[in-house]
Write a protein that holds these residues in place. Structure first.
Motif, PDB file in Angstrom:
ATOM      1  N   LEU A 317       1.002  -1.137   0.056  1.00  0.00           N
ATOM      2  CA  LEU A 317       0.026  -0.006   0.025  1.00  0.00           C
ATOM      3  C   LEU A 317       0.839   1.232   0.052  1.00  0.00           C
ATOM      4  N   SER A 318       1.860   1.453   0.888  1.00  0.00           N
ATOM      5  CA  SER A 318       2.790   2.593   0.791  1.00  0.00           C
ATOM      6  C   SER A 318       3.658   2.535   0.037  1.00  0.00           C
ATOM      7  N   GLY A 319       4.429   1.373  -0.354  1.00  0.00           N
ATOM      8  CA  GLY A 319       5.620   0.960  -1.076  1.00  0.00           C
ATOM      9  C   GLY A 319       5.388   1.264  -2.828  1.00  0.00           C
ATOM     10  N   TRP A 320       3.742   0.718  -3.105  1.00  0.00           N
ATOM     11  CA  TRP A 320       3.685   0.655  -4.459  1.00  0.00           C
ATOM     12  C   TRP A 320       2.285   1.427  -4.756  1.00  0.00           C
ATOM     13  N   VAL A 321       1.382   1.166  -4.210  1.00  0.00           N
ATOM     14  CA  VAL A 321       0.050   1.785  -4.413  1.00  0.00           C
ATOM     15  C   VAL A 321       0.233   3.359  -4.303  1.00  0.00           C
ATOM     16  N   SER A 322       0.438   3.659  -3.071  1.00  0.00           N
ATOM     17  CA  SER A 322       0.426   5.218  -2.678  1.00  0.00           C
ATOM     18  C   SER A 322       1.628   5.671  -3.439  1.00  0.00           C
ATOM     19  N   PHE A 323       2.853   5.232  -3.404  1.00  0.00           N
ATOM     20  CA  PHE A 323       3.936   5.537  -4.322  1.00  0.00           C
ATOM     21  C   PHE A 323       3.706   5.925  -5.757  1.00  0.00           C
ATOM     22  N   THR A 324       3.162   5.056  -6.370  1.00  0.00           N
ATOM     23  CA  THR A 324       2.767   4.884  -7.678  1.00  0.00           C
ATOM     24  C   THR A 324       1.699   6.374  -8.090  1.00  0.00           C
ATOM     25  N   VAL A 325       0.722   6.249  -7.062  1.00  0.00           N
ATOM     26  CA  VAL A 325      -0.230   7.568  -7.116  1.00  0.00           C
ATOM     27  C   VAL A 325       0.414   8.936  -6.841  1.00  0.00           C
ATOM     28  N   LEU A 326       1.471   8.929  -6.127  1.00  0.00           N
ATOM     29  CA  LEU A 326       2.140  10.142  -5.731  1.00  0.00           C
ATOM     30  C   LEU A 326       3.105  10.376  -7.092  1.00  0.00           C
ATOM     31  N   CYS A 327       3.549   9.404  -7.671  1.00  0.00           N
ATOM     32  CA  CYS A 327       4.422   9.623  -8.970  1.00  0.00           C
ATOM     33  C   CYS A 327       3.676  10.184 -10.280  1.00  0.00           C
ATOM     34  N   TYR A 328       2.493   9.599 -10.193  1.00  0.00           N
ATOM     35  CA  TYR A 328       1.380   9.742 -11.289  1.00  0.00           C
ATOM     36  C   TYR A 328       0.695  11.326 -11.342  1.00  0.00           C
ATOM     37  N   VAL A 329       0.608  11.712 -10.119  1.00  0.00           N
ATOM     38  CA  VAL A 329       0.064  13.048  -9.808  1.00  0.00           C
ATOM     39  C   VAL A 329       0.800  14.169 -10.225  1.00  0.00           C
ATOM     40  N   SER A 330       2.224  13.977 -10.024  1.00  0.00           N
ATOM     41  CA  SER A 330       2.857  15.088 -10.650  1.00  0.00           C
ATOM     42  C   SER A 330       2.888  15.378 -12.021  1.00  0.00           C
ATOM     43  N   LYS A 331       2.301  14.310 -13.005  1.00  0.00           N
ATOM     44  CA  LYS A 331       2.213  14.561 -14.227  1.00  0.00           C
ATOM     45  C   LYS A 331       0.475  14.897 -14.527  1.00  0.00           C
ATOM     46  N   ILE A 332      -0.215  14.316 -13.892  1.00  0.00           N
ATOM     47  CA  ILE A 332      -1.893  14.159 -14.058  1.00  0.00           C
ATOM     48  C   ILE A 332      -2.270  15.854 -13.759  1.00  0.00           C
ATOM     49  N   VAL A 333      -2.144  16.034 -12.490  1.00  0.00           N
ATOM     50  CA  VAL A 333      -2.619  17.207 -11.709  1.00  0.00           C
ATOM     51  C   VAL A 333      -2.108  18.327 -12.697  1.00  0.00           C
ATOM     52  N   PRO A 334      -0.870  18.723 -13.014  1.00  0.00           N
ATOM     53  CA  PRO A 334      -0.587  19.892 -13.723  1.00  0.00           C
ATOM     54  C   PRO A 334      -1.147  19.979 -15.033  1.00  0.00           C
ATOM     55  N   PHE A 335      -1.326  18.633 -15.637  1.00  0.00           N
ATOM     56  CA  PHE A 335      -1.808  18.663 -16.850  1.00  0.00           C
ATOM     57  C   PHE A 335      -3.598  18.982 -17.062  1.00  0.00           C
ATOM     58  N   LEU A 336      -3.928  18.423 -16.125  1.00  0.00           N
ATOM     59  CA  LEU A 336      -5.435  18.871 -15.839  1.00  0.00           C
ATOM     60  C   LEU A 336      -5.598  20.192 -15.610  1.00  0.00           C
ATOM     61  N   TRP A 337      -4.819  20.638 -14.876  1.00  0.00           N
ATOM     62  CA  TRP A 337      -5.097  22.330 -14.161  1.00  0.00           C
ATOM     63  C   TRP A 337      -4.695  23.257 -15.502  1.00  0.00           C
ATOM     64  N   TRP A 338      -3.598  22.701 -16.195  1.00  0.00           N
ATOM     65  CA  TRP A 338      -3.136  23.495 -17.148  1.00  0.00           C
ATOM     66  C   TRP A 338      -4.282  23.485 -18.311  1.00  0.00           C
TER      67      TRP A 338
END
Length: 413
Positions: A317-338
């Motif tokens: 949960l922490s080492g894969w699921v949450s870490f993967t989500v944290l990695c992906y939001v660094s691309k997804i959130v800026p793209f959505l907001w822009w």
């Protein structure tokens, strides 16, 4: 931009709030809830806050956003999406308050409301998928993940009914095992792998990569989920549980092989530190998954020990699921907001480019520190050391809050 596109932001922002609340409460206890075990009021609160308030909330928002990209068709019902958000959010935070109070009837009422939200989400997504009629490893993985989320909710409701009425006492432990297996490996595992088949090629600008392994991962992962959940639900021996773990571990290895196939076909040298870290995180997780499966094969009698389950849960949960989500939001959130704020002004003087919204060196440093802190908590769990857990957990929470604040600052630009 269509009004529908605002729906994912509700889930993303609420997920950020859940993430911050989880780490703030973990700091208050110096992650002591990990040492107490998850089958306590504090453990129930923290686990459900992390799994539902953070990871699932973000995952639902991602589904609402990406389903249009995957299917090239509209959502079945935007209005139903907003109703789902309201019922699920109110139900979730009411449920969390019920855990704090230890009030069974409060828990039962709000759990029912949260489950109603899940049913609405499943209905909306199922109608969208069947109306589009596009079936490939991406959509099938998404559909299976959503189905397992429904089964997770059903098993949770059955456990709640057992608590409230005393019915099916002999089934409680079986339901508990199936509930965890379906929610973690079924819902999160298939959603992350399925969406990655779409996201990673987009981020890497990869073309002409083979897709055969996607079907292999889908088959192996589903087999592992079904065998594992059935072994708990029907009280089977340890052999089936070990077999399920081996299937999941093999699926993770094949998934990593496919990710490397995509990476080799890239036309973009670097998709950003978040995506590079997600690929490395996949590889680290694969190593742990294989080691854990082999240990279970060697010593199946210790598979369900409390310390073993807690350690495996943290890795996953922490080492894969949450870490993967944290990695992906660094691309997804800026793209959505822009896209939301500047999409119609693209190319005009003074309009910021996507790279202006987030400092990538800071993302790289933050993810490096978060992974190291997460591994230090893992060391504390393995050593059964409350001091190491407290120090590592404190660092992990502080770093995580700082990182999510960095991502949230995108909304101010």
């Amino acid at each position: 931009m269509p009004a529908m596109s605002r729906l994912p932001f509700l889930f993303i922002v609420t997920g950020f709030f859940g993430f911050i609340l989880f780490h703030a409460t973990s700091l208050m206890s110096l992650s002591g809830w990990l040492g107490e075990g998850i089958r306590s009021p504090a453990g129930w609160f923290q686990v459900h806050l992390f799994v539902l308030g953070w990871a699932t909330m973000l995952a639902m928002g991602a589904v609402y956003q990406l389903i249009h990209v995957i299917l090239q068709s509209d959502l079945y019902s935007e209005r139903l999406g907003y109703i789902h958000y309201c019922t699920f959010t109110v139900g979730l935070f009411g449920l969390l308050f019920g855990f704090i109070q230890g009030n069974i009837y409060w828990i039962a009422g709000f759990a029912t409301l949260a489950f109603t939200g899940i049913v609405l989400f499943v209905w909306n997504m199922a109608a969208t998928l069947f109306r589009a009629g596009k079936w490939d490893p991406i959509t099938i993985s998404t559909g299976c993940a959503i189905f397992y989320l429904l089964l997770t909710g059903l098993s949770g409701m059955a456990m709640g009914l057992n608590f409230a009425t005393g019915l099916w006492n002999e089934l409680h432990a079986r339901l508990f095992g199936a509930h965890i297996w379906l929610g973690t490996l079924g819902w999160f595992g298939l959603l992350i792998t399925g969406f990655s088949y779409k996201l990673l090629p987009m981020f890497y600008l990869a073309h002409d990569y083979p897709v055969k392994l996607q079907k292999t991962v889908l088959s192996l992962w589903n087999a592992g989920v079904l065998v594992g959940a059935s072994s708990f639900l029907f009280g089977s021996g340890m052999g089936l549980k070990v077999a399920a773990l081996l299937l999941i571990a093999l699926a993770v290895v094949v998934y990593n092989a496919h990710v490397l196939q995509i990476r080799r076909k890239r036309h973009k040298r670097s998709p950003g530190p978040g995506i590079e870290w997600s690929v490395l995180g996949n590889q680290i997780f694969a190593a742990f998954a294989v080691a854990f499966a082999l240990r279970a094969l060697w010593s199946p009698g210790h598979l369900l020990d409390t310390r073993t389950v807690l350690t495996a849960g943290w890795i996953y949960l922490s080492g894969w699921v949450s870490f993967t989500v944290l990695c992906y939001v660094s691309k997804i959130v800026p793209f959505l907001w822009w896209t939301y704020k500047y999409g119609k002004q693209a190319g005009k003087p003074g309009t910021p480019v996507l790279a202006d919204l987030l400092n990538e060196p800071q993302v790289n440093l933050s993810l490096t520190a978060i992974l190291c802190a997460s591994l230090s908590v893992l060391a504390g769990l393995a050593l059964n050391s409350p001091a190491v857990i407290a120090i590592g957990g404190g660092a992990y929470s502080l770093l995580s809050i700082a990182y999510i604040a960095l991502i949230a600052m995108v909304f101010a630009r």
